[in-house]
Motif scaffolding. Structure first.
Motif, mmCIF file in Angstrom:
data_model
loop_
_atom_site.group_PDB
_atom_site.id
_atom_site.type_symbol
_atom_site.label_atom_id
_atom_site.label_comp_id
_atom_site.label_asym_id
_atom_site.label_seq_id
_atom_site.Cartn_x
_atom_site.Cartn_y
_atom_site.Cartn_z
ATOM 1 N N GLN A 9 41.637 42.595 22.012
ATOM 2 C CA GLN A 9 41.092 42.559 23.368
ATOM 3 C C GLN A 9 40.949 41.143 23.929
ATOM 4 O OE1 GLN A 9 40.816 45.394 25.183
ATOM 5 N NE2 GLN A 9 41.772 46.231 23.360
ATOM 6 N N GLU A 10 41.434 40.142 23.200
ATOM 7 C CA GLU A 10 41.373 38.740 23.647
ATOM 8 C C GLU A 10 42.282 38.547 24.863
ATOM 9 O OE1 GLU A 10 40.209 34.723 23.387
ATOM 10 O OE2 GLU A 10 39.608 36.273 21.973
ATOM 11 N N PRO A 11 41.759 37.981 25.957
ATOM 12 C CA PRO A 11 42.621 37.706 27.115
ATOM 13 C C PRO A 11 43.502 36.489 26.840
ATOM 14 C CG PRO A 11 40.370 37.024 27.585
ATOM 15 C CD PRO A 11 40.356 37.677 26.237
ATOM 16 N N TRP A 13 45.830 33.937 28.838
ATOM 17 C CA TRP A 13 46.068 33.495 30.204
ATOM 18 C C TRP A 13 47.406 32.772 30.360
ATOM 19 C CZ3 TRP A 13 42.598 34.797 33.954
ATOM 20 C CH2 TRP A 13 41.358 35.256 33.533
ATOM 21 N N LYS A 59 50.579 42.521 32.796
ATOM 22 C CA LYS A 59 49.181 42.064 32.840
ATOM 23 C C LYS A 59 48.237 43.235 32.611
ATOM 24 C CE LYS A 59 49.660 38.506 36.417
ATOM 25 N NZ LYS A 59 49.188 38.197 37.777
ATOM 26 N N ASP A 60 47.014 42.916 32.243
ATOM 27 C CA ASP A 60 45.940 43.892 32.128
ATOM 28 C C ASP A 60 45.290 44.015 33.505
ATOM 29 O OD1 ASP A 60 44.089 45.628 30.753
ATOM 30 O OD2 ASP A 60 42.632 44.007 30.908
ATOM 31 N N ASN A 63 43.169 42.452 36.192
ATOM 32 C CA ASN A 63 42.963 41.081 35.731
ATOM 33 C C ASN A 63 44.248 40.266 35.838
ATOM 34 O OD1 ASN A 63 40.206 41.621 34.857
ATOM 35 N ND2 ASN A 63 41.165 42.856 33.266
ATOM 36 N N HIS A 64 44.122 38.975 35.727
ATOM 37 C CA HIS A 64 45.276 38.087 35.826
ATOM 38 C C HIS A 64 45.642 37.493 34.470
ATOM 39 C CE1 HIS A 64 45.555 38.388 40.133
ATOM 40 N NE2 HIS A 64 44.236 38.249 40.182
ATOM 41 N N TYR A 65 45.482 38.287 33.420
ATOM 42 C CA TYR A 65 45.845 37.860 32.074
ATOM 43 C C TYR A 65 46.489 39.020 31.327
ATOM 44 C CZ TYR A 65 41.272 40.011 31.077
ATOM 45 O OH TYR A 65 40.199 40.862 30.997
ATOM 46 N N VAL A 66 47.045 38.697 30.162
ATOM 47 C CA VAL A 66 47.639 39.677 29.266
ATOM 48 C C VAL A 66 46.682 39.850 28.102
ATOM 49 C CG1 VAL A 66 49.566 40.024 27.656
ATOM 50 C CG2 VAL A 66 49.991 38.994 29.881
ATOM 51 N N LEU A 67 46.506 41.067 27.623
ATOM 52 C CA LEU A 67 45.697 41.273 26.423
ATOM 53 C C LEU A 67 46.527 40.930 25.194
ATOM 54 C CD1 LEU A 67 43.853 44.632 27.146
ATOM 55 C CD2 LEU A 67 42.874 42.329 27.109
ATOM 56 N N THR A 70 48.809 43.629 23.905
ATOM 57 C CA THR A 70 50.073 43.821 24.614
ATOM 58 C C THR A 70 51.103 42.803 24.139
ATOM 59 O OG1 THR A 70 48.825 44.588 26.535
ATOM 60 C CG2 THR A 70 51.125 44.006 26.902
#
Length: 85
Positions: A9-11, A13, A59-60, A63-67, A70
């Protein structure tokens, strides 16, 4: 840091460097795609390969990041490391 050590679950960026080991280590930058707000891309930074796109990651949203989960799925079967600077 090896990719498998990152919590799912860490974003992750845009601007994060990812080193992928295949025949030779290649360094990529997770970056925005002009005109596409749903995905980020892996852009190669390694000399001789610079500018090549290694893949597109969803992206998730919203939000503007990828988990990390993924990104790990995208890199399944390939040893990779992530560099948080």
């Amino acid at each position: 840091m090896p990719m498998e050590e990152i919590q799912d679950q860490e974003p992750i960026w845009a601007g994060t460097k990812i080193r992928i080991y295949q025949e030779q280590p290649l360094e990529y930058l997770l970056s925005y795609i002009y005109g596409n707000s749903n995905e980020l891309q892996l852009t190669c930074l390694t000399q001789g390969e610079a500018g090549n796109i290694g893949g597109v990651i969803t992206k998730d949203l919203p939000n503007h990041y990828v988990l990390a989960q993924t990104l790990k799925t995208f890199l399944t079967g390939v040893y990779s490391e992530i560099c948080f600077e």
